[in-house]
Design a protein around this motif. Structure first.
Motif, mmCIF file in Angstrom:
data_model
loop_
_atom_site.group_PDB
_atom_site.id
_atom_site.type_symbol
_atom_site.label_atom_id
_atom_site.label_comp_id
_atom_site.label_asym_id
_atom_site.label_seq_id
_atom_site.Cartn_x
_atom_site.Cartn_y
_atom_site.Cartn_z
ATOM 1 N N LYS A 59 19.751 37.939 42.738
ATOM 2 C CA LYS A 59 20.011 37.345 44.046
ATOM 3 C C LYS A 59 21.126 36.309 43.971
ATOM 4 C CE LYS A 59 15.510 38.223 45.742
ATOM 5 N NZ LYS A 59 14.881 38.358 46.942
ATOM 6 N N ASN A 60 21.433 35.807 42.812
ATOM 7 C CA ASN A 60 22.484 34.816 42.655
ATOM 8 C C ASN A 60 23.830 35.461 42.271
ATOM 9 O OD1 ASN A 60 20.719 32.709 43.130
ATOM 10 N ND2 ASN A 60 20.094 32.621 40.987
ATOM 11 N N PHE A 61 23.938 36.730 42.436
ATOM 12 C CA PHE A 61 25.154 37.470 42.053
ATOM 13 C C PHE A 61 26.331 37.028 42.911
ATOM 14 C CE2 PHE A 61 28.034 41.079 42.487
ATOM 15 C CZ PHE A 61 28.355 41.277 41.151
ATOM 16 N N ASP A 62 27.465 36.803 42.253
ATOM 17 C CA ASP A 62 28.678 36.357 42.948
ATOM 18 C C ASP A 62 29.549 37.588 43.253
ATOM 19 O OD1 ASP A 62 30.796 34.998 43.964
ATOM 20 O OD2 ASP A 62 31.398 34.091 42.052
ATOM 21 N N PRO A 63 29.771 37.908 44.523
ATOM 22 C CA PRO A 63 30.547 39.100 44.883
ATOM 23 C C PRO A 63 32.010 39.031 44.423
ATOM 24 C CG PRO A 63 29.471 38.166 46.830
ATOM 25 C CD PRO A 63 29.203 37.240 45.694
ATOM 26 N N SER A 64 32.508 37.859 44.138
ATOM 27 C CA SER A 64 33.904 37.755 43.710
ATOM 28 C C SER A 64 34.133 38.458 42.366
ATOM 29 C CB SER A 64 34.340 36.297 43.630
ATOM 30 O OG SER A 64 33.597 35.631 42.635
ATOM 31 N N THR A 65 33.071 38.625 41.583
ATOM 32 C CA THR A 65 33.233 39.344 40.315
ATOM 33 C C THR A 65 33.616 40.802 40.566
ATOM 34 O OG1 THR A 65 30.858 39.776 40.242
ATOM 35 C CG2 THR A 65 31.662 37.872 38.997
ATOM 36 N N ILE A 66 33.079 41.357 41.636
ATOM 37 C CA ILE A 66 33.467 42.736 41.984
ATOM 38 C C ILE A 66 34.913 42.744 42.471
ATOM 39 C CG2 ILE A 66 33.054 44.636 43.609
ATOM 40 C CD1 ILE A 66 30.134 44.261 43.205
ATOM 41 N N GLU A 67 35.323 41.705 43.185
ATOM 42 C CA GLU A 67 36.717 41.605 43.614
ATOM 43 C C GLU A 67 37.644 41.562 42.401
ATOM 44 O OE1 GLU A 67 37.332 38.335 46.299
ATOM 45 O OE2 GLU A 67 35.825 39.082 47.705
ATOM 46 N N ASP A 68 37.232 40.781 41.381
ATOM 47 C CA ASP A 68 38.035 40.729 40.161
ATOM 48 C C ASP A 68 38.121 42.111 39.514
ATOM 49 O OD1 ASP A 68 38.399 38.027 40.508
ATOM 50 O OD2 ASP A 68 36.806 37.437 39.102
ATOM 51 N N LEU A 69 37.012 42.804 39.513
ATOM 52 C CA LEU A 69 36.992 44.150 38.942
ATOM 53 C C LEU A 69 37.879 45.095 39.748
ATOM 54 C CD1 LEU A 69 35.756 45.813 36.665
ATOM 55 C CD2 LEU A 69 33.937 46.446 38.233
ATOM 56 N N MET A 70 37.885 44.929 41.078
ATOM 57 C CA MET A 70 38.731 45.771 41.924
ATOM 58 C C MET A 70 40.213 45.505 41.616
ATOM 59 S SD MET A 70 36.603 47.636 43.364
ATOM 60 C CE MET A 70 37.611 48.560 44.444
ATOM 61 N N LYS A 71 40.561 44.262 41.298
ATOM 62 C CA LYS A 71 41.934 43.939 40.892
ATOM 63 C C LYS A 71 42.279 44.646 39.583
ATOM 64 C CE LYS A 71 42.141 39.528 43.253
ATOM 65 N NZ LYS A 71 42.166 38.077 43.147
ATOM 66 N N LEU A 72 41.272 44.702 38.696
ATOM 67 C CA LEU A 72 41.503 45.435 37.440
ATOM 68 C C LEU A 72 41.696 46.932 37.715
ATOM 69 C CD1 LEU A 72 38.933 43.741 35.026
ATOM 70 C CD2 LEU A 72 41.420 43.506 35.012
ATOM 71 N N PHE A 73 40.932 47.485 38.671
ATOM 72 C CA PHE A 73 41.120 48.893 39.063
ATOM 73 C C PHE A 73 42.552 49.105 39.580
ATOM 74 C CE2 PHE A 73 36.486 49.833 39.347
ATOM 75 C CZ PHE A 73 36.498 51.086 38.775
ATOM 76 N N GLU A 74 43.010 48.180 40.434
ATOM 77 C CA GLU A 74 44.359 48.278 40.984
ATOM 78 C C GLU A 74 45.397 48.220 39.865
ATOM 79 O OE1 GLU A 74 47.215 46.060 44.282
ATOM 80 O OE2 GLU A 74 45.310 45.138 43.729
ATOM 81 N N LEU A 75 45.219 47.272 38.955
ATOM 82 C CA LEU A 75 46.140 47.133 37.830
ATOM 83 C C LEU A 75 46.157 48.404 36.975
ATOM 84 C CD1 LEU A 75 46.613 43.781 36.240
ATOM 85 C CD2 LEU A 75 46.735 45.729 34.727
ATOM 86 N N GLU A 76 44.978 48.936 36.745
ATOM 87 C CA GLU A 76 44.871 50.148 35.920
ATOM 88 C C GLU A 76 45.493 51.346 36.632
ATOM 89 O OE1 GLU A 76 44.505 51.598 32.443
ATOM 90 O OE2 GLU A 76 43.879 49.550 32.866
#
Length: 182
Positions: free
Chosen positions: A52-69
């Motif tokens: 429940k304390n999960f920070d959604p920005s971590t998924i945003e960071d991962l999405m940036k990595l997807f974009e970079l990749e």
């Protein structure tokens, strides 16, 4: 631990591998990097469902990595395409060089064949001219011999005719001196 401008989260070794990857971008390494990101995305998705304390920005960071990749993947594909084009152009150049060489060789062989045929034809022509000249000289000498023989024949015929005429004249003149008993 990866840090975003406002958030931080615990990264897995796979994510670190993708971020720090200095391996050349080949289709195989890009595929494994994307698989690592998908694995990380699956992990974070599961974590977001259970924590429940999960920070959604971590998924945003991962999405940036997807974009970079995906940019890396696009660049790698473009590089691979350029490499294939260069290889195809090199192959085409080699084929053109081989064709030029084969054509030059064939033309050289044709020139040699043509020169040989010209020499043979010239040689045959000279032989025929020589035979013709010999036949002409033989014909002239035969003509001279025939003229000589003809002249001798005519001379002999004239001498014979003259001799016959003289004989006949003598007989006639000797017969005219004789008195005929009648």
């Amino acid at each position: 631990m990866l840090r975003c401008s406002t958030h931080s989260y615990q990264s897995t070794p796979l994510t670190q591998q993708v971020v720090r990857s200095r391996v050349p971008n080949t289709p195989k390494t890009l595929k494994s990097a994307m698989e690592a990101l998908i694995s990380q995305f699956t992990f974070l998705s599961d974590q977001s469902l259970h924590d429940k304390n999960f920070d959604p920005s971590t998924i945003e960071d991962l999405m940036k990595l997807f974009e970079l990749e995906s940019y890396k993947s696009w660049a790698a594909m473009e590089l691979e395409h350029e490499t294939e084009v260069a290889a195809a152009e090199d192959s085409m150049k080699e084929a053109e060089d081989y064709l030029d060489s084969a054509m030059e060789s064939a033309m050289e062989e044709f020139r040699r064949f043509e020169e040989e045929m010209e020499r043979e034809a010239n040689k045959e022509l000279q032989g025929l001219l020589s035979i013709g000249e010999s036949a002409r000289r033989l014909g002239k000498s035969m003509e001279k011999a025939a003229n000589f023989a003809s002249n001798k024949y005519i001379e002999a015929a004239l001498n014979s005719a003259t001799s016959s005429m003289r004989s006949a004249m003598k007989v006639v003149s000797s017969n005219s001196k004789k008195v005929h008993p009648s």
